[in-house]
Design a protein around this motif. Structure first.
Motif, PDB file in Angstrom:
ATOM      1  N   VAL A 119       0.834  -1.210   0.000  1.00  0.00           N
ATOM      2  CA  VAL A 119       0.000   0.000   0.000  1.00  0.00           C
ATOM      3  C   VAL A 119       0.867   1.258   0.000  1.00  0.00           C
ATOM      4  O   VAL A 119       0.586   2.218  -0.706  1.00  0.00           O
ATOM      5  N   GLN A 120       1.944   1.231   0.793  1.00  0.00           N
ATOM      6  CA  GLN A 120       2.785   2.426   0.903  1.00  0.00           C
ATOM      7  C   GLN A 120       3.438   2.793  -0.435  1.00  0.00           C
ATOM      8  O   GLN A 120       3.353   3.952  -0.865  1.00  0.00           O
ATOM      9  N   PRO A 121       4.090   1.850  -1.134  1.00  0.00           N
ATOM     10  CA  PRO A 121       4.623   2.209  -2.458  1.00  0.00           C
ATOM     11  C   PRO A 121       3.529   2.645  -3.430  1.00  0.00           C
ATOM     12  O   PRO A 121       3.739   3.544  -4.260  1.00  0.00           O
ATOM     13  N   ALA A 122       2.356   2.021  -3.335  1.00  0.00           N
ATOM     14  CA  ALA A 122       1.267   2.371  -4.247  1.00  0.00           C
ATOM     15  C   ALA A 122       0.811   3.810  -4.047  1.00  0.00           C
ATOM     16  O   ALA A 122       0.688   4.588  -5.005  1.00  0.00           O
ATOM     17  N   VAL A 123       0.580   4.191  -2.798  1.00  0.00           N
ATOM     18  CA  VAL A 123       0.034   5.530  -2.559  1.00  0.00           C
ATOM     19  C   VAL A 123       1.067   6.603  -2.883  1.00  0.00           C
ATOM     20  O   VAL A 123       0.718   7.680  -3.395  1.00  0.00           O
ATOM     21  N   ARG A 124       2.337   6.320  -2.631  1.00  0.00           N
ATOM     22  CA  ARG A 124       3.356   7.326  -2.936  1.00  0.00           C
ATOM     23  C   ARG A 124       3.633   7.419  -4.431  1.00  0.00           C
ATOM     24  O   ARG A 124       4.208   8.401  -4.898  1.00  0.00           O
ATOM     25  N   THR A 125       3.238   6.394  -5.173  1.00  0.00           N
ATOM     26  CA  THR A 125       3.291   6.479  -6.632  1.00  0.00           C
ATOM     27  C   THR A 125       2.096   7.269  -7.163  1.00  0.00           C
ATOM     28  O   THR A 125       2.201   7.965  -8.186  1.00  0.00           O
ATOM     29  N   ILE A 126       0.978   7.201  -6.464  1.00  0.00           N
ATOM     30  CA  ILE A 126      -0.242   7.904  -6.880  1.00  0.00           C
ATOM     31  C   ILE A 126      -0.154   9.398  -6.605  1.00  0.00           C
ATOM     32  O   ILE A 126      -0.633  10.220  -7.394  1.00  0.00           O
ATOM     33  N   TYR A 127       0.470   9.781  -5.490  1.00  0.00           N
ATOM     34  CA  TYR A 127       0.475  11.188  -5.061  1.00  0.00           C
ATOM     35  C   TYR A 127       0.866  12.175  -6.163  1.00  0.00           C
ATOM     36  O   TYR A 127       0.213  13.209  -6.331  1.00  0.00           O
ATOM     37  N   PRO A 128       1.953  11.924  -6.939  1.00  0.00           N
ATOM     38  CA  PRO A 128       2.329  12.921  -7.961  1.00  0.00           C
ATOM     39  C   PRO A 128       1.269  13.148  -9.033  1.00  0.00           C
ATOM     40  O   PRO A 128       1.309  14.173  -9.727  1.00  0.00           O
ATOM     41  N   LYS A 129       0.341  12.211  -9.168  1.00  0.00           N
ATOM     42  CA  LYS A 129      -0.709  12.350 -10.173  1.00  0.00           C
ATOM     43  C   LYS A 129      -1.952  13.046  -9.616  1.00  0.00           C
ATOM     44  O   LYS A 129      -2.913  13.285 -10.346  1.00  0.00           O
ATOM     45  N   ILE A 196       0.676   2.378 -13.647  1.00  0.00           N
ATOM     46  CA  ILE A 196       2.133   2.418 -13.614  1.00  0.00           C
ATOM     47  C   ILE A 196       2.665   1.726 -14.871  1.00  0.00           C
ATOM     48  O   ILE A 196       2.352   0.557 -15.106  1.00  0.00           O
ATOM     49  N   PRO A 197       3.454   2.419 -15.685  1.00  0.00           N
ATOM     50  CA  PRO A 197       4.017   1.757 -16.872  1.00  0.00           C
ATOM     51  C   PRO A 197       4.919   0.595 -16.470  1.00  0.00           C
ATOM     52  O   PRO A 197       5.548   0.614 -15.411  1.00  0.00           O
ATOM     53  N   ARG A 198       4.986  -0.403 -17.317  1.00  0.00           N
ATOM     54  CA  ARG A 198       5.848  -1.556 -17.047  1.00  0.00           C
ATOM     55  C   ARG A 198       7.308  -1.128 -17.168  1.00  0.00           C
ATOM     56  O   ARG A 198       7.720  -0.556 -18.180  1.00  0.00           O
ATOM     57  N   SER A 199       8.108  -1.425 -16.142  1.00  0.00           N
ATOM     58  CA  SER A 199       9.505  -1.014 -16.147  1.00  0.00           C
ATOM     59  C   SER A 199      10.292  -1.837 -17.160  1.00  0.00           C
ATOM     60  O   SER A 199      10.109  -3.052 -17.284  1.00  0.00           O
ATOM     61  N   LYS A 200      11.175  -1.174 -17.873  1.00  0.00           N
ATOM     62  CA  LYS A 200      12.034  -1.852 -18.851  1.00  0.00           C
ATOM     63  C   LYS A 200      13.387  -2.208 -18.243  1.00  0.00           C
ATOM     64  O   LYS A 200      14.232  -2.800 -18.913  1.00  0.00           O
ATOM     65  N   ARG A 201      13.602  -1.815 -17.020  1.00  0.00           N
ATOM     66  CA  ARG A 201      14.865  -2.101 -16.339  1.00  0.00           C
ATOM     67  C   ARG A 201      14.777  -3.420 -15.579  1.00  0.00           C
ATOM     68  O   ARG A 201      13.700  -3.847 -15.166  1.00  0.00           O
ATOM     69  N   ALA A 202      15.926  -4.077 -15.397  1.00  0.00           N
ATOM     70  CA  ALA A 202      15.966  -5.334 -14.657  1.00  0.00           C
ATOM     71  C   ALA A 202      15.598  -5.086 -13.199  1.00  0.00           C
ATOM     72  O   ALA A 202      15.810  -3.994 -12.659  1.00  0.00           O
TER      73      ALA A 202
END
Length: 404
Positions: A119-129, A196-202
């Motif tokens: 939940v914590q990573p999710a909400v902090r990813t949402i905040y900038p939007k 969240i776009p799919r990351s292209k990095r390993a």
């Protein structure tokens, strides 16, 4: 306070903060509930510690992985799956019949930790939007301050229910928060709108970003210091004493006040180090404190820096990685903090056994000094966000065009 009132007037901000705090409330309940329940069943704090250790290991391992999954399969499916599995493991631990061997509880605890909802990573990813660039740093500060509610109210609620009614009920209520709060957060409109776009990095490559690595290390030692302070305060006055509870409440209150007071301040390269100076002053003062009031004053000073430091760390990570990598980056930061909490508690415990509570506070001061040295030495790895947007770096890719 005007900046925070403006934030709460922004559509959805108050709701998403309340929803994620409710979903994360078991974080403040579960360790104590498991400790009391397993000790009651096996009459051994060592057995309880093993269950807590496996649960924490599961959380530390899964944090970055489940956070990354949200870019592959979207937030809602990952959150639904982890919430259902995690809450089920809580119910199983609570309702297993007497006579079940300890390794079964450890296995269930490990599974619950592995499935702990991100939940914590999710909400902090949402905040900038959800907010403007100007509002993002104050929002991170408000979030860091508000989470102190979890660490103040959670243990109080758990202790009252477990000691006055039943340890089984305490765990079941934590599971109820996980399910109910999780559903509230998962089905919030903002969770459905942000993809969240799919990351292209390993996997793990995001740790090669200097900012993410520095913040992860600082989080490790900062939370390690906090855990050492908490263990030492309990050792100073005795488990369950009114004095230890009051001192720890002031510690959390200081963090809440500090976050609200300094959350609007611009974030520069030296902002994290300046906050760590305040924390070091409080941690060192706690070592030479001689009674209740002096120790209370010392931890209050240290607490004033915790939420502001976390807010700077969240803003630094947000502004330094691509949007597709933000959830995984926050997952690694969370893993660092979990490991730091375990290490801080363990080292403080050894020092307390050998040198009494003052030894544990000395360990906390050592962690605090390390937490100051890292942002001082590696200040160039931290972004200068004064007058800059703290939002994540946009994901871009080549676009084919028609040649004339």
């Amino acid at each position: 306070m005007k900046s925070y009132l403006d934030l709460l007037r922004t559509s959805g901000v108050g709701r998403i903060i309340a929803a994620q705090l409710t979903a994360r409330f078991p974080s403040g309940m579960l360790s104590l509930a498991y400790l009391l329940h397993i000790e009651h069943l096996f009459h051994s704090y060592g057995a309880a510690g093993l269950v807590l250790a496996t649960t924490s290991i599961g959380q530390a391992v899964s944090g970055p992985l489940t956070s990354r999954w949200m870019g592959r399969w979207a937030m809602r499916p990952v959150l639904i799956l982890t919430t259902l599995v995690c809450s089920t493991t809580m119910i199983v631990v609570a309702l297993l019949p007497p006579g079940v061997p300890l390794p079964v509880y450890m296995a269930v605890g490990l599974l619950g930790g592995l499935a702990f909802p991100p939940v914590q990573p999710a909400v902090r990813t949402i905040y900038p939007k959800m907010v403007t660039a100007r509002q993002l740093t104050p929002l991170f500060s408000l979030d860091a301050s508000a989470q102190e509610i979890i660490w103040v109210a959670g243990p109080v609620v758990t202790t009252f229910i477990a000691t006055q009614i039943s340890t089984v009920l305490a765990i079941l209520i934590a599971a109820g928060f996980c399910l109910g709060g999780g559903a509230w957060f998962i089905f919030s409109p903002e969770v459905g709108r942000v993809r969240i776009p799919r990351s292209k990095r390993a996997f793990g490559k995001v740790l090669t970003r200097p900012t993410v690595l520095v913040v992860t290390v600082v989080g490790f030692v900062l939370i390690g210091a906090c855990a050492a302070i908490e263990a030492s305060v309990v050792a100073s006055f005795g488990e369950g004493s009114v004095e230890s509870g009051a001192v720890l409440a002031v510690f959390a209150l200081g963090s809440l006040v500090g976050g609200l007071a300094f959350g609007h301040a611009p974030v520069g390269r030296w902002s994290l180090a300046r906050r760590m100076i305040v924390f070091v002053v409080g941690a060192v003062a706690s070592v030479i404190a001689w009674e209740f009031w002096s120790l209370t004053a010392a931890v209050l000073i240290a607490g004033l820096a915790v939420a502001p430091a976390l807010a700077v760390m969240f803003a630094a990570v947000s502004s330094s990685v691509k949007f597709s990598d933000t959830a995984e980056a926050y997952g690694w930061v969370g893993t660092g903090q979990l490991i730091g909490a375990a290490a801080g508690s363990a080292i403080a415990g050894v020092m307390i056994d050998h040198f009494d509570a003052r030894g544990g506070l000395a360990a906390a001061a050592g962690f605090a000094v390390f937490a100051l040295l890292v942002p001082l030495i590696f200040a160039r790895a931290l972004p200068d966000l004064r007058g800059r947007d703290a939002s994540p770096i946009p994901d871009t890719e080549p676009v084919q065009t028609l040649r004339p």
